[in-house]
Write a protein that holds these residues in place. Structure first.
Motif, PDB file in Angstrom:
ATOM      1  N   GLU A 202       4.224   1.438   3.776  1.00 39.51           N
ATOM      2  CA  GLU A 202       3.218   0.609   4.435  1.00 39.51           C
ATOM      3  C   GLU A 202       2.521  -0.213   3.360  1.00 39.51           C
ATOM      4  O   GLU A 202       2.292   0.267   2.239  1.00 39.51           O
ATOM      5  N   THR A 203       2.189  -1.445   3.688  1.00 35.91           N
ATOM      6  CA  THR A 203       1.629  -2.358   2.702  1.00 35.91           C
ATOM      7  C   THR A 203       0.451  -3.150   3.267  1.00 35.91           C
ATOM      8  O   THR A 203       0.263  -3.222   4.483  1.00 35.91           O
ATOM      9  N   ILE A 204      -0.295  -3.736   2.359  1.00 31.25           N
ATOM     10  CA  ILE A 204      -1.287  -4.741   2.693  1.00 31.25           C
ATOM     11  C   ILE A 204      -1.028  -5.940   1.777  1.00 31.25           C
ATOM     12  O   ILE A 204      -0.319  -5.802   0.769  1.00 31.25           O
ATOM     13  N   PRO A 205      -1.574  -7.111   2.083  1.00 33.64           N
ATOM     14  CA  PRO A 205      -1.415  -8.236   1.154  1.00 33.64           C
ATOM     15  C   PRO A 205      -2.046  -7.932  -0.202  1.00 33.64           C
ATOM     16  O   PRO A 205      -2.992  -7.145  -0.303  1.00 33.64           O
ATOM     17  N   ASP A 206      -1.520  -8.558  -1.241  1.00 32.75           N
ATOM     18  CA  ASP A 206      -1.977  -8.324  -2.607  1.00 32.75           C
ATOM     19  C   ASP A 206      -3.305  -9.044  -2.843  1.00 32.75           C
ATOM     20  O   ASP A 206      -3.352 -10.189  -3.315  1.00 32.75           O
ATOM     21  N   LEU A 207      -4.395  -8.363  -2.510  1.00 30.13           N
ATOM     22  CA  LEU A 207      -5.719  -8.963  -2.619  1.00 30.13           C
ATOM     23  C   LEU A 207      -6.076  -9.307  -4.061  1.00 30.13           C
ATOM     24  O   LEU A 207      -6.758 -10.302  -4.330  1.00 30.13           O
TER      25      LEU A 207
END
Length: 237
Positions: A9-14
């Protein structure tokens, strides 16, 4: 030797957004909105390019003649770098095959790129396409845009499907710091992928119905011990 089903699972690279897109000082939500708008302008999709994901959870379902076990690495307990180190270490033990749903298109490239950021040495299994079965690719004969997603396919094959409708909801859970729920969601994906894999093995005469039932029984015992919430996934299988 074990077969390992994998999902991330990932999120955008803030961090990249803050440092390189002049978004420093904005809230995470505003950074997401700004980055999403840029992705849409450049690619026609709000979904981040492969190099713009940060991994927040990795789940593995390990199956061998001796064990059926689930292991999850979460941002709740580890940094992204630590999770990746743990993953490479696990895959270097005695794994002989990697199984995924859309892994060749998404999970593996993201894992390899994020590992490069931390100058990690990859496990051999992640670098060998011959030891990787991407079920979405195999079932569709490479026409991955012509077959629906894991939730739909797993329901058709007897699972109750994914517990949430879309991976986009992971961001909402992340902002709520619902890391345990994200881990549970990721684990449900590896379970559903394994259920599809069992049907695929049966299709190819790699196992028979009796062997499939035995492996489902082992999976049931594993889930019962780890997280009974997942039992709904296999009730019809």
């Amino acid at each position: 030797m074990s077969e390992i089903i994998i999902d991330i699972e990932t999120i955008p690279d803030l961090e990249y957004g803050r440092e390189h897109l002049n978004l420093d000082g904005l809230s995470d939500e505003d950074i997401i909105r700004a980055m999403t708008f840029r992705f849409l302008q450049k690619t026609g999709s709000e979904f981040p390019p492969l190099n713009m994901h940060k991994i927040i959870t990795i789940s593995l379902l390990m199956v061998s003649s001796e064990i059926t076990a689930i292991k999850t690495f979460s941002i709740k307990e580890q940094t992204e770098e630590e999770m990746l180190k743990s993953l490479h270490k696990e895959l270097n033990k005695d794994a002989s095959k990697l199984i995924s749903w859309n892994g060749l298109i998404f999970d593996i490239p993201v894992i390899l790129f994020r590992s490069m950021l931390y100058e990690l040495v990859s496990s051999d299994l992640l670098l060998s396409s011959s030891k990787h079965i991407d079920l979405k690719y195999e079932i569709s004969f490479g026409q991955t845009d012509k077959i629906q997603g894991l939730g739909t396919v797993s329901k058709q094959l007897g699972s109750s499907g994914k517990p949430i409708d879309s991976g986009k909801m992971v961001w909402d859970m992340y902002t709520d710091k619902a890391f345990s729920e994200i881990a549970e969601y990721c684990e449900s994906d590896v379970i559903n992928t394994y259920l599809i894999y069992l049907s695929y093995q049966l299709l190819k005469l790699k196992i028979n119905r009796g062997q499939k039932k035995k492996q489902l029984d082992n999976l049931h015992d594993c889930i019962q011990e780890r997280n009974p919430n997942h039992l709904a996934l296999i009730e019809k299988s």
